[in-house]
Design an enzyme around this catalytic site. Structure first.
Site, PDB file in Angstrom:
ATOM      1  N   ASP A 132       0.805  -1.220   0.000  1.00 16.52           N
ATOM      2  CA  ASP A 132       0.000   0.000   0.000  1.00 16.52           C
ATOM      3  C   ASP A 132       0.842   1.275   0.000  1.00 16.52           C
ATOM      4  O   ASP A 132       0.376   2.321   0.433  1.00 16.52           O
ATOM      5  CB  ASP A 132      -0.928  -0.016   1.230  1.00 16.52           C
ATOM      6  N   CYS A 196     -23.464   3.858   4.599  1.00 18.67           N
ATOM      7  CA  CYS A 196     -22.522   4.970   4.451  1.00 18.67           C
ATOM      8  C   CYS A 196     -23.180   6.295   4.828  1.00 18.67           C
ATOM      9  O   CYS A 196     -24.159   6.708   4.198  1.00 18.67           O
ATOM     10  CB  CYS A 196     -22.000   5.039   3.018  1.00 18.67           C
ATOM     11  N   CYS A 242     -18.757   0.574   6.350  1.00 16.69           N
ATOM     12  CA  CYS A 242     -19.086  -0.322   5.239  1.00 16.69           C
ATOM     13  C   CYS A 242     -18.436  -1.690   5.414  1.00 16.69           C
ATOM     14  O   CYS A 242     -18.960  -2.707   4.932  1.00 16.69           O
ATOM     15  CB  CYS A 242     -18.709   0.299   3.897  1.00 16.69           C
ATOM     16  N   CYS A 246     -20.738  -5.869   6.690  1.00 21.68           N
ATOM     17  CA  CYS A 246     -20.725  -6.910   5.662  1.00 21.68           C
ATOM     18  C   CYS A 246     -21.061  -8.282   6.253  1.00 21.68           C
ATOM     19  O   CYS A 246     -20.410  -8.745   7.197  1.00 21.68           O
ATOM     20  CB  CYS A 246     -19.352  -6.968   5.001  1.00 21.68           C
TER      21      CYS A 246
END
Length: 342
Positions: A132, A196, A242, A246
């Site tokens: 990353d 969201c 978010c 899940c």
């Protein structure tokens, strides 16, 4: 046993929970998606995405000698539901991944150990490792390597890990057999889209970073738009909403790395303590943490927005103390917080 099988065993022994291989040219469709994202201006102030789009969309341009990309996943699953933290408006809510040591350092060390093992297997083997911090599209590459699929929230999902995991990549000159790409399994679920608070998803599988709380609290410098400040709530670094909702998280694996476990002082920290940090105190408190990279001013700006949303008049003096701060953005955030609390 094949070299790939032995490499997988080595990676799992280092603490990685998932392993897959793809070719450097496995994500040609990413080029078009990335360009559409940039053309719409959805990258906000992240100009480096535009500047490095050639490398990002085409790994072969980053390192032409690479023949295989090994993608690895490491869980950082929280020990409680981070959504519970939103019920404490006078306390700061920090994204799960940032509550202890910087994952870049920890994952990269593991990748290097796996890479050194691979180098030792044959003469002339070369590797490059990425976590990353380079123009590498980890999520599409991980999907191509079979680790999971990009969900409607654009993050990677896995049948075996949910979505609480870090990704790392090893580019190598070794020709390894690629794995089959993962298939999308979100179905009709909209949990991540509907939760969201800033409506950052224009459509399923699309993200407008300019409205994403993770972007706003970490990447965005300067004042946040007034119509978004209230929606930040008590989120002072990142956002997990978010991810947390899940349904695939029922398969999440526990984190094995103890340095991902939350530091006690970073679980619902007192906003009054955080807003009083000067630059030296900020650097000391967040030494070794990913939070350190955004600097005192941006962090205190976020804390002041949280104070303004706290409905706690006890925090009014803390905000008033910064209305003349040397940093214009901090001063603006302090004045906004004072106005809100009054």
């Amino acid at each position: 046993m094949s070299l790939k099988a032995r490499l997988k065993d080595q990676a799992l022994s280092e603490g990685f929970a998932s392993f897959g291989v793809c070719r450097p040219d496995a994500i040609p469709e990413t080029v078009g998606r990335l360009q559409s994202f940039l053309d719409a201006g959805r990258h906000g102030q992240m100009g480096w995405m535009e500047e490095r789009k050639t490398w990002r969309g085409n790994p072969t341009a980053l390192w032409p000698e690479a023949k295989s990309i090994v993608m690895l996943a490491e869980p950082y699953t929280p020990d409680h539901d981070p959504m519970d933290n939103l019920a404490h408006p006078a306390r700061g809510n920090i994204s799960v991944y940032a509550r202890n040591r910087d994952y870049h350092d920890l994952v990269k060390k593991r990748l290097k150990r796996v890479g050194r093992w691979l180098i030792d297997q044959a003469e002339g083997v070369e590797i490059k490792v990425f976590v990353d911090t380079a123009p590498v599209m980890e999520k599409p590459l991980a999907a191509a390597a079979g680790l999971g699929w990009q969900g409607k929230h654009t993050n990677l999902l896995s049948r075996d890990l949910g979505n609480w995991f870090f990704l790392g990549a090893i580019f190598t000159t070794v020709d390894l057999e690629p794995d089959e790409a993962a298939q999308e399994n979100c179905g009709s679920c909209r949990a991540c889209l509907d939760v969201c608070p800033t409506d950052a998803f224009p459509a399923p599988f699309q993200l407008d970073a300019r409205r994403c709380i993770s972007y706003l609290t970490i990447e965005h410098h300067g004042p946040v738009d007034h119509d978004l400040r209230e929606k930040l709530g008590n989120r002072i670094y990142g956002c997990d909403d978010c991810l947390a909702v899940c349904p695939w998280n029922k398969f999440a694996q526990d984190a094995q790395e103890v340095r991902y476990a939350a530091r006690e002082d970073l679980v619902l920290p007192n906003l009054a303590d955080l807003v009083a940090l000067d630059d030296t105190a900020f650097r000391t408190r967040f030494s070794g943490s990913p939070i350190k990279r955004i600097g005192r001013n941006r962090f205190v700006r976020n804390v002041l927005y949280a104070i303004g949303n706290s409905r706690s008049v006890d925090l009014l003096p803390d905000a008033q103390a910064l209305t003349q701060d040397q940093d214009d953005t901090v001063a603006d955030a302090a004045r906004w917080a004072v106005e809100r609390l009054r």
